[in-house]
Enzyme design. Structure first.
Site, short mmCIF file in Angstrom:
data_model
loop_
_atom_site.label_atom_id
_atom_site.label_comp_id
_atom_site.label_asym_id
_atom_site.label_seq_id
_atom_site.Cartn_x
_atom_site.Cartn_y
_atom_site.Cartn_z
N TYR A 124 63.09 -4.05 5.43
CA TYR A 124 64.20 -4.87 4.93
C TYR A 124 63.96 -5.36 3.50
O TYR A 124 64.50 -6.37 3.09
CB TYR A 124 64.43 -6.06 5.86
CG TYR A 124 65.09 -5.67 7.16
CD1 TYR A 124 64.55 -4.67 7.96
CD2 TYR A 124 66.25 -6.29 7.60
CE1 TYR A 124 65.14 -4.30 9.15
CE2 TYR A 124 66.86 -5.92 8.80
CZ TYR A 124 66.29 -4.93 9.57
OH TYR A 124 66.89 -4.56 10.75
N LYS A 171 54.43 0.68 15.89
CA LYS A 171 54.51 2.14 16.03
C LYS A 171 53.33 2.72 15.25
O LYS A 171 53.48 3.63 14.43
CB LYS A 171 55.86 2.62 15.47
CG LYS A 171 56.20 4.06 15.76
CD LYS A 171 56.63 4.30 17.19
CE LYS A 171 56.77 5.78 17.44
NZ LYS A 171 57.03 6.13 18.83
N ASP A 204 58.63 1.94 21.38
CA ASP A 204 59.51 2.68 22.29
C ASP A 204 59.18 2.34 23.75
O ASP A 204 60.08 2.10 24.57
CB ASP A 204 59.47 4.20 22.03
CG ASP A 204 58.09 4.72 21.67
OD1 ASP A 204 57.19 3.90 21.43
OD2 ASP A 204 57.90 5.95 21.64
N ASP A 228 64.48 -7.11 14.86
CA ASP A 228 65.95 -7.16 14.78
C ASP A 228 66.53 -6.46 16.01
O ASP A 228 67.43 -6.99 16.70
CB ASP A 228 66.39 -6.46 13.49
CG ASP A 228 67.82 -6.78 13.11
OD1 ASP A 228 68.47 -7.55 13.85
OD2 ASP A 228 68.30 -6.26 12.09
#
Ligand code: NAD
Length: 331
Positions: A124, A171, A204, A228
């Site tokens: 972001y 991740k 995930d 988010d």
């Protein structure tokens, strides 16, 4: 004592839900002097920007703000006001408590977790550009300073709220440098909190686990984008965006706001103000007004449990104002 607090009504349903929160907070007996400042779509024509300097100045002066959602155009137009506000005030921690309330229709019971999202970097940063005409590039930034800071925040929150476990979401298996650094930092900070269980889960897998066994989680700490997405997912576990509050906290300032957006398609008086009222309750606790906060939360919990005056998103037919007045009556 009277508190000076900045109030940003925002766009879409923002003015209705912030007015509702203002009415409920005033009914709690806590003395608040609201400094109402406008930001968002409606001020662009007048000030040439959706985030005029006087908004930032007001928050800096008062240090505490209650904010309604603001609209950000998709793909084109001005950059997100939320991102700009969080970056300019260095509101590095976004905190969203996700809690089951009796009476709120949802698939699960007894969920009580907190999502702590790093708010200033990750994907972001707004560093994005076209590469020629047929490719685009977005740069993700992860720093040791911001990652350690958010990790410390998450563990301190767990300690203060007597929560037993912190889970880092990442991740790092694919993004070995960026998420790898984030995970290293959280791991390092976890060693300073031996009484708190630490684990890490790949984002995930976390999405699946949150759907299967959300009650297993207490404090989840993660980079910006995952926070988010997972905070909206988590809202879906407890009845939707209408009931999830939030705050953006920095070294000096705190901006309380619901997790939801401006819902421009909703008719006026149809919005559920609970998320903004719960954000107001978080604000009271932040100000040290615990007794008033507990009283307001009890009134909200009672109206939800009774189920007689719920807003349409929760299956009822009460308007924003009717629901708000019912809470005030209980108070
Ligand atoms: P949204 O949260 O506005 O709406 C998603 C869904 O939830 C819609 O079906 C909406 O009707 C429902 N909903 C949301 N809040 C509700 C409430 N209080 N009561 C009843 N139903 C509610 O998300 P979106 O549609 O993706 O975004 C709309 C706009 O809001 C966009 O411009 C987006 O950029 C902005 N937004 C702002 C913020 C913020 O200011 N913090 C956060 C998210 C989105």
């Amino acid at each position: 004592m009277t508190y000076n607090i900045t109030l940003i009504p925002g766009d879409g349903i923002g003015p209705q839900v912030t007015e509702a929160a203002k009415m409920v907070l005033e009914a709690s007996g806590v003395e608040i002097n609201w400094e109402i400042v406008e930001a968002g779509e409606k001020v662009i024509e007048k000030y040439g920007t959706p985030l005029p300097d006087y908004v930032i100045d007001s928050i800096k002066r008062n240090r505490v703000a209650l904010k309604g959602p603001v609209t950000t155009p998709i793909g084109i137009g001005f950059r997100s006001i939320n991102v700009a506000l969080r970056q300019s005030l260095k509101l590095y921690a976004n905190v969203r408590p996700v809690k089951s309330y009796k009476g709120v229709p949802s698939r699960y019971k007894n969920i009580d977790l907190v999502i702590v999202r790093e708010n200033t970097e990750g994907f972001y940063t707004g560093i994005e550009h076209m590469v020629g005409e047929d490719a685009a590039e977005s740069i993700k930034i992860i720093t040791r300073k911001a990652s350690e800071r958010i990790a410390k925040f998450a563990f301190e929150l767990a300690r203060k709220e007597e929560r037993r476990k912190v889970t880092a979401v990442h991740k790092a298996n694919i993004m070995k440098y960026t998420d790898g650094l984030f995970l290293d930092c959280v791991r390092k900070i976890s060693q300073e909190y031996p009484e708190i269980i630490f684990e890490d889960v790949i984002v995930d897998a976390m999405s699946m686990k949150l759907i299967q066994t959300p009650q297993d989680y207490e404090v989840l700490v993660m980079p910006n984008l995952y926070g988010d997405i997972l905070s909206d997912l988590a809202a879906g576990l407890v009845g939707g965006l209408g009931v999830v509050p939030g705050v953006n906290i920095g070294e000096k300032e705190a901006v309380f706001e619901p997790a939801h957006g401006s819902a421009p398609e909703l008719n006026s008086n149809m919005a559920n103000p609970t998320a903004t009222i719960l954000s107001g309750i978080m604000m009271l606790r932040y100000l040290g007004e615990r007794e008033a906060a507990d009283r307001v939360e009890k009134a909200v919990a009672k109206i939800l449990k009774d189920g007689k005056k719920l807003t349409p998103d929760l299956g009822g037919n009460a308007g924003t104002l009717e629901y708000t007045k019912a809470i005030i009556e209980i108070l």
